[in-house]
Design an enzyme around this catalytic site. Structure first.
Site, PDB file in Angstrom:
ATOM      1  N   LYS A 115      -7.484  -1.407  11.400  1.00 47.06           N
ATOM      2  CA  LYS A 115      -6.755  -1.707  10.172  1.00 47.06           C
ATOM      3  C   LYS A 115      -5.602  -0.729  10.001  1.00 47.06           C
ATOM      4  O   LYS A 115      -4.509  -1.095   9.565  1.00 47.06           O
ATOM      5  CB  LYS A 115      -7.711  -1.640   8.985  1.00 47.06           C
ATOM      6  CG  LYS A 115      -7.119  -2.172   7.678  1.00 47.06           C
ATOM      7  CD  LYS A 115      -6.538  -1.085   6.817  1.00 47.06           C
ATOM      8  CE  LYS A 115      -6.042  -1.643   5.491  1.00 47.06           C
ATOM      9  NZ  LYS A 115      -5.398  -0.613   4.646  1.00 47.06           N
ATOM     10  N   GLU A 167       0.834  -1.199   0.000  1.00 39.67           N
ATOM     11  CA  GLU A 167       0.000   0.000   0.000  1.00 39.67           C
ATOM     12  C   GLU A 167       0.872   1.255   0.000  1.00 39.67           C
ATOM     13  O   GLU A 167       1.733   1.418   0.875  1.00 39.67           O
ATOM     14  CB  GLU A 167      -0.926  -0.010   1.222  1.00 39.67           C
ATOM     15  CG  GLU A 167      -1.959   1.101   1.204  1.00 39.67           C
ATOM     16  CD  GLU A 167      -2.957   0.979   2.339  1.00 39.67           C
ATOM     17  OE1 GLU A 167      -3.498   2.004   2.756  1.00 39.67           O
ATOM     18  OE2 GLU A 167      -3.202  -0.154   2.809  1.00 39.67           O
ATOM     19  N   ASP A 174       4.739 -14.241  11.566  1.00 39.53           N
ATOM     20  CA  ASP A 174       3.389 -14.578  11.124  1.00 39.53           C
ATOM     21  C   ASP A 174       2.441 -13.410  11.372  1.00 39.53           C
ATOM     22  O   ASP A 174       1.842 -13.291  12.441  1.00 39.53           O
ATOM     23  CB  ASP A 174       2.916 -15.829  11.874  1.00 39.53           C
ATOM     24  CG  ASP A 174       1.593 -16.371  11.350  1.00 39.53           C
ATOM     25  OD1 ASP A 174       0.934 -15.659  10.568  1.00 39.53           O
ATOM     26  OD2 ASP A 174       1.221 -17.494  11.731  1.00 39.53           O
TER      27      ASP A 174
END
Length: 410
Positions: free
Chosen positions: A245, A71, A261
């Site tokens: 987010k 992004e 992870d």
């Protein structure tokens, strides 16, 4: 007998897919023999851009934090947030986070009191089996720390094994211990649904905080709007999802850069955001010191490793730890939270101010310039023109053509 698809080498897999020659050749060119055994059905390597937060201050120490993300605005936003926090002295961490990961043995249709009695009678054997399964973990000071049987609705129960995983993320270690312990529960084998780690991470909470001079965000009125916007996400799950987010924009990009992870990190974070029954934002914001400073806090369950796992096989991830200064797991977790809080501040400031779209469109203009074929020396000029007009592919191609035509006349 013909090989199964997973038994083929990468070139043979590409041949079997019968892709266009140009695509096959690109995939072949991007293959890496060192990584072809890391995942099933390996075809090629998928590259993402890596940027860096130049100056993140945590506990009076300066860090350069690598970020891997697709992004456009994430790296810019994280740098901007870290810069504003540095003006207030940077981030502060709280305590020492322990590397505790929980594994579960899942029982269905059992007499919970009977299972509890079995656990009580065989506790020493369980502890011995756990140590025998991963002696190296115990040698490093880790291992089984607690054993708790939780009763669940419907005659179900979970035997939770809390394991100190030391510097490793520890998923494989915990699962190995679980299998060894599960074998001891012979009377209940038919009632055991499985044994698997939990990514909830509720035993591994980590916290950081930081303060920003209100003038750094545009003054008292803007700081107040940021607090109000954050509080809105405490009562509206739809807003909270987007705000969280924004936290993970930077945090997960750093986790990925360090070969850890990011999916487990985000899952634990979202579960923690719902801990009281409603999904809420993860950060806390308030005004302090006669409203001269905007203070932000972030607490998350975080399990990451600095050794083992994919990290051991990914040279770039090892190199990124070197950039970071080879911190231990506890320090790495706090750096990651500082990145998340930096990203959150930048997003809140953008939304509360001119709006998120203005900054996004500037970055999108540069991405679109690359997409339509602008050369390295043409990207900045084309992006600057695009930012002042309608940003779409047709316009970008037209403007690039005009730039080149005008350049050829000079």
């Amino acid at each position: 007998m013909a090989k199964k698809f997973y038994e083929l080498n990468p070139k043979e897999r590409l041949d079997q897919l019968a892709l266009p020659t140009e695509l096959t050749n690109r995939f072949l060119a991007q293959q890496d023999t060192k990584r072809q055994n890391l995942i099933e059905n390996y075809l090629t390597d998928f590259a993402l851009p890596e940027g860096i937060i130049k100056n993140l201050v945590l506990d009076e120490q300066l860090y350069q934090v690598p970020l891997v993300v697709e992004e456009p605005s994430v790296v810019a936003a994280a740098n901007n947030g870290a810069r504003m926090f540095a003006l207030g002295g940077g981030f502060r961490s709280v305590g020492t986070g322990r590397a505790l990961l929980t594994g579960q043995i899942l029982f269905d249709q059992v007499d919970v009191a009977d299972v509890q009695a079995f656990v009580n009678d065989h506790r020493q054997e369980i502890e011995a089996a756990a140590q025998a399964a991963k002696p190296s973990l115990y040698q490093r000071g880790g291992g089984l720390q607690d054993l708790v049987l939780r009763e669940l609705p419907g005659r179900r129960a979970s035997l939770d094994l809390v394991v100190d995983t030391d510097q490793a993320m520890g998923a494989n270690a915990v699962n190995t211990i679980l299998e060894a312990v599960k074998a001891l529960f012979m009377p209940y084998q038919e009632q055991i649904l499985g044994a698997i780690l939990s990514n909830a991470g509720d035993h591994s909470l980590v916290s950081v905080s930081g303060r920003v001079p209100v003038m750094a965000v545009g003054g008292w009125a803007m700081a107040k709007r940021i607090v109000a916007l954050s509080e809105f996400a405490k009562v509206d799950p739809k807003r909270a999802v987007t705000e969280n987010k924004g936290v993970f924009n930077g945090l997960s990009a750093a986790v990925l850069a360090l070969g850890n992870d990011w999916r487990a990190v985000e899952a634990a974070g979202h579960a923690y955001a719902s801990r009281d029954g409603q999904y809420r934002s993860l950060t806390q914001w308030r005004l302090e010191d006669d409203q001269e400073f905007l203070v932000g806090e972030l607490t998350l369950p975080l399990n990451i490793g600095t050794v083992g796992g994919a990290l051991a096989s990914l040279q770039t991830a090892q190199d990124n730890f070197a950039i970071l200064g080879q911190p231990d797991a506890d320090r790495t977790k706090k750096i990651l939270l500082a990145v998340g809080l930096s990203s959150n501040l930048a997003a809140l400031k953008a939304v509360a101010g001119a709006g998120i779209q203005a900054g996004h469109m500037k970055m999108q203009a540069r991405t679109l310039a690359v997409q339509v074929g602008a050369k390295a020396e043409e990207v900045a000029a084309l992006a600057a023109v695009l930012a002042q007009t309608t940003i779409n592919e047709t316009t970008a191609k037209r403007l690039l053509g005009e730039m080149r035509q005008n350049g050829s006349k000079d």
